[in-house]
Write a protein that holds these residues in place. Structure first.
Motif, PDB file in Angstrom:
ATOM      1  N   TYR A  71       0.808  -1.225   0.000  1.00  0.00           N
ATOM      2  CA  TYR A  71       0.000   0.000   0.000  1.00  0.00           C
ATOM      3  C   TYR A  71       0.843   1.279   0.000  1.00  0.00           C
ATOM      4  N   ARG A  72       2.107   1.185   0.388  1.00  0.00           N
ATOM      5  CA  ARG A  72       2.997   2.351   0.242  1.00  0.00           C
ATOM      6  C   ARG A  72       3.287   2.621  -1.230  1.00  0.00           C
ATOM      7  N   ARG A  73       3.236   1.580  -2.035  1.00  0.00           N
ATOM      8  CA  ARG A  73       3.557   1.703  -3.459  1.00  0.00           C
ATOM      9  C   ARG A  73       2.321   1.926  -4.330  1.00  0.00           C
ATOM     10  N   TYR A  74       1.223   1.313  -3.947  1.00  0.00           N
ATOM     11  CA  TYR A  74       0.011   1.327  -4.785  1.00  0.00           C
ATOM     12  C   TYR A  74      -1.199   1.674  -3.930  1.00  0.00           C
ATOM     13  N   ALA A  75      -2.023   2.577  -4.444  1.00  0.00           N
ATOM     14  CA  ALA A  75      -3.178   3.039  -3.675  1.00  0.00           C
ATOM     15  C   ALA A  75      -4.288   2.000  -3.591  1.00  0.00           C
ATOM     16  N   SER A  76      -4.295   1.053  -4.512  1.00  0.00           N
ATOM     17  CA  SER A  76      -5.384   0.079  -4.525  1.00  0.00           C
ATOM     18  C   SER A  76      -4.963  -1.183  -5.273  1.00  0.00           C
ATOM     19  N   MET A 128      -2.270  -1.516  -8.458  1.00  0.00           N
ATOM     20  CA  MET A 128      -1.196  -2.510  -8.402  1.00  0.00           C
ATOM     21  C   MET A 128      -1.268  -3.437  -9.616  1.00  0.00           C
ATOM     22  N   ALA A 129      -2.453  -3.908  -9.926  1.00  0.00           N
ATOM     23  CA  ALA A 129      -2.623  -4.810 -11.060  1.00  0.00           C
ATOM     24  C   ALA A 129      -2.355  -4.100 -12.383  1.00  0.00           C
ATOM     25  N   ASN A 150     -13.068   7.078  -7.544  1.00  0.00           N
ATOM     26  CA  ASN A 150     -11.981   7.342  -6.611  1.00  0.00           C
ATOM     27  C   ASN A 150     -11.147   8.514  -7.124  1.00  0.00           C
ATOM     28  N   PRO A 151     -11.497   9.759  -6.750  1.00  0.00           N
ATOM     29  CA  PRO A 151     -10.783  10.928  -7.268  1.00  0.00           C
ATOM     30  C   PRO A 151      -9.288  10.917  -6.956  1.00  0.00           C
TER      31      PRO A 151
END
Length: 195
Positions: A38-43, A47-48, A101-102
C-alpha cells in the motif's frame, strides 16, 4: 521488492483472475507486508495495472524519422501490453475504480497518463523540427487519437485488433495530428471548432 510484487501479481492474475486477486494473496506469496504494497500502490486496481500494463520499463520512444513511423512504433508497443488477457480483464475494473476514486484518478493522471503524454510531446516536437508538422499539437489530443482509439477498440467495442488495425490507427492518428497542426498554423487564434 517492486519486481517481486509485480511478478507475483502477474502470476496470481493468470492463476485466479483479477476479480479473485487479493492484496493478502500478493503479500503472502511475495513475502512482503501489506503495508509495503500500500505504500507503493493506492489500490488493488492500481497494483494490477502497474503489473500488467506498465510493469516493465517502457523502451525509449522510437525515432523512425517520420511522424507516422514514430506513432506506429509507439502503438505497437502499447498494443502488446493492452491486448494481453490480464490487461483486457483489468481495464474495465480500473476504469470503474477511477470513476469513483478521485485520489486514484489524480494519481493515474499524474503518473501513467503524464508519462504517455510526454512520449507524444516528444514525437510531436520531432515532427515539427523535421518540418512534417506546421506547428505543435496538444499531446493530450494526440494521445486520445491513438491510444484512446486503441483502448476503445480493445475494452469497449471488443474489436479483434491485429497489426493491420494497429497500422490503420497509426495512419489515422498521423493524418489527424497533421490536420490539427495545419488548422492551428493557418489560424493560430482558433482553439475550438464552432458549435
Amino acid at each position: 521488492m517492486d519486481h517481486k510484487i509485480l511478478q507475483t501479481v502477474r502470476e496470481l492474475i493468470d492463476e485466479v483472475g483479477y476479480p479473485d486477486l487479493t492484496v493478502d494473496q500478493v503479500a503472502a506469496r511475495a513475502g512482503v507486508g501489506k503495508a509495503a504494497i500500500y505504500r507503493r500502490y493506492a489500490s488493488k486496481a492500481e497494483m494490477a495495472f502497474v503489473a500488467t500494463m506498465h510493469g516493465q520499463e517502457p523502451p525509449p520512444v522510437a525515432d523512425t524519422g517520420s511522424l507516422y513511423g514514430d506513432l506506429l512504433a509507439l502503438v505497437r508497443t502499447f498494443h502488446v501490453r493492452m491486448a494481453a488477457p490480464a490487461a483486457r480483464h483489468l481495464a474495465p475494473a480500473l476504469m470503474s475504480e477511477l470513476a469513483v476514486n478521485p485520489e486514484l484518478d489524480a494519481r493515474f493522471q499524474d503518473t501513467f497518463l503524464a508519462t504517455e503524454q510526454a512520449d507524444f510531446a516528444e514525437i510531436i516536437e520531432r515532427a515539427v523540427a523535421r518540418g512534417e508538422l506546421a506547428g505543435s499539437v496538444d499531446p493530450a489530443i494526440a494521445h486520445l487519437l491513438l491510444l484512446g482509439s486503441l483502448a476503445a477498440a480493445l475494452y469497449i467495442i471488443n474489436l479483434p485488433v491485429d497489426d493491420a488495425t494497429v497500422t490503420d490507427l497509426a495512419a489515422a492518428a498521423a493524418a489527424g495530428i497533421t490536420a490539427l497542426a495545419d488548422r492551428r498554423h493557418s489560424d493560430p487564434g482558433r482553439t475550438a471548432e464552432p458549435h
